[in-house]
Design a protein around this motif. Structure first.
Motif, PDB file in Angstrom:
ATOM      1  N   ASP A   1       1.903  -6.648  -7.075  1.00 28.20           N
ATOM      2  CA  ASP A   1       0.815  -6.309  -7.992  1.00 28.20           C
ATOM      3  C   ASP A   1       1.142  -6.693  -9.434  1.00 28.20           C
ATOM      4  OD1 ASP A   1      -0.569  -5.212  -5.907  1.00 28.20           O
ATOM      5  OD2 ASP A   1      -0.055  -3.134  -6.394  1.00 28.20           O
TER       6      ASP A   1
ATOM      7  N   THR B   1      -2.599   1.098  -1.645  1.00 29.05           N
ATOM      8  CA  THR B   1      -2.687   1.127  -3.116  1.00 29.05           C
ATOM      9  C   THR B   1      -2.587  -0.278  -3.722  1.00 29.05           C
ATOM     10  OG1 THR B   1      -0.310   1.455  -3.341  1.00 29.05           O
ATOM     11  CG2 THR B   1      -1.659   3.448  -3.272  1.00 29.05           C
ATOM     12  N   ASN B   2      -2.682  -1.320  -2.867  1.00 27.22           N
ATOM     13  CA  ASN B   2      -2.634  -2.693  -3.398  1.00 27.22           C
ATOM     14  C   ASN B   2      -3.771  -2.908  -4.381  1.00 27.22           C
ATOM     15  OD1 ASN B   2      -0.525  -3.319  -1.710  1.00 27.22           O
ATOM     16  ND2 ASN B   2      -1.840  -4.118  -0.096  1.00 27.22           N
TER      17      ASN B   2
ATOM     18  N   ARG C   1      -9.074  -0.523  -7.253  1.00 26.07           N
ATOM     19  CA  ARG C   1      -8.051  -0.112  -6.294  1.00 26.07           C
ATOM     20  C   ARG C   1      -8.712   0.039  -4.934  1.00 26.07           C
ATOM     21  NH1 ARG C   1      -3.007   1.969  -6.855  1.00 26.07           N
ATOM     22  NH2 ARG C   1      -3.132   1.998  -9.118  1.00 26.07           N
TER      23      ARG C   1
END
Ligand code: NAD
Length: 245
Positions: free
Chosen positions: A124, A202-203, A244
Motif C-alpha cells: 500500500d 484492509t488493502n 478502503r
C-alpha cells in the motif's frame, strides 16, 4: 487578456477512448477546437475533426498534429490484453513516434496520461508523493511499458524553446461510459465470484472520477510554460482519501 483563438487548438491522441472522449468534451466546453487521432472512431461532435490512424505511423499522425500547439496523449492498448509485443510497439515505440512528430511539427506542449502503477511495488502507498522512484518490479507488461513511456515523454522536455512535457498519473478511473472498471466489478459480483478476500481486507485502492482526471490534464496543460515547475514532471492525481475495501 483574451486568448487568441489559434492558441485554443489541441489534439487528443486516443480521443475515442473512455478518458479521451471526456477530455475532448471538456476541451470543447472550454472553447478549444479539437483534433482527435485514434485507430477507431467512436462518436462525432461539432468542433472535433477526426483522424483515423495508428500512432506508430508518423505520416498518419502529421495531419492531426499540424498547427496544433497542445497535444494530449491518452492512447494505450487495454491493460487486460497482456500482449507484450503490442504494449512495446504502441506505448514505447509509438510514444517515440509521437514525440518526434510533435518536435518536427513545432508542437509546444505534450501532456501524457501515465499511470500510478509506475510506482507500485506491491505494498500500500498512502499519500505517496512524486518523489517515490519507479518500481523495480512492475506488476505486468502494461506497467513496464507505461514506465518507459513516461520516462521518454518527461526526458523529452526542452525548456529552451522546444517541446514542454508533463505526465498525469491516475490510478483507477470511474465515471459515465466506463467500459471496464465498474462493469467488470458488477459482472464478477453477479456471477458470485467476489466471495473471497485477498489479504486481510484492509488493502487500499484508489479510484478517481473521470472529470477530475480530465480537470488535472487541462490544468497541467494550461500551466505548462518554460518557467513553470511542471516542466518534465509527473503528477499523481486522485479525488481525496483512498477508498478502503
Ligand atoms: P481506452 O481503451 O478507453 O482508450 C484508449 C484509446 O486509445 C482507444 O480509443 C484506442 O482505440 C486508442 N488506441 C489504442 N492503440 C492505439 C494506437 N496504436 N493508435 C491510436 N490510438 C490507439 O482507455 P482509457 O481507460 O481511456 O485510458 C486512457 C489512458 O489512461 C491510457 O493511457 C491508460 O494507460 C491511462 N490510464 C487509465 C486508467 C483507467 O482506469 N482507465 C488508469 C490509469 C491510467
Amino acid at each position: 487578456t483574451r486568448v487568441r483563438p489559434s492558441s485554443k487548438r489541441c489534439a487528443v491522441i486516443g480521443g475515442s477512448g473512455f478518458l479521451g472522449r471526456h477530455l475532448v468534451e471538456k476541451l470543447l466546453e472550454r472553447g478549444y477546437s479539437v483534433a482527435v487521432f485514434d485507430i477507431r472512431q467512436s462518436y462525432e461532435l461539432p468542433g472535433v475533426t477526426f483522424y483515423q490512424g495508428d500512432l506508430c505511423d508518423k505520416e498518419a499522425l502529421r495531419p492531426a498534429l499540424k498547427d496544433v500547439p497542445l497535444v494530449f496523449h491518452c492512447a494505450s492498448p487495454a491493460p487486460a490484453s497482456d500482449d507484450r509485443a503490442l504494449f512495446q510497439r504502441v506505448n514505447v515505440q509509438g510514444t517515440c513516434t509521437v514525440i518526434q512528430a510533435c518536435t518536427e511539427l513545432g508542437v509546444q506542449k505534450l501532456v501524457l496520461t501515465s499511470s500510478a502503477s509506475v510506482v507500485y511495488e506491491g505494498a500500500d502507498i498512502k499519500n505517496g508523493t512524486e518523489d517515490i522512484p519507479y518500481t523495480a518490479k512492475p506488476m505486468d507488461y502494461y506497467t513496464e511499458t507505461k514506465i518507459e513511456q513516461e520516462k521518454l515523454v518527461l526526458q523529452a522536455c526542452d525548456k529552451e524553446g522546444g517541446l514542454l512535457t508533463v505526465a498525469i498519473r491516475p490510478h483507477g478511473i470511474f465515471g459515465p461510459r466506463d467500459p471496464q472498471l465498474v462493469p467488470i466489478l458488477v459482472d464478477t459480483a453477479r456471477r458470485g465470484k467476489m466471495k473471497f478476500i485477498i489479504g486481510d481486507g484492509t488493502n487500499l485502492v484508489d479510484f478517481t472520477f473521470v472529470e477530475n482526471v480530465v480537470h488535472g490534464h487541462i490544468l497541467a496543460a494550461e500551466h505548462l510554460r518554460p518557467e513553470s515547475p511542471l516542466c518534465g514532471k509527473p503528477y499523481h492525481i486522485t479525488n481525496d482519501e483512498p477508498i478502503r475495501f
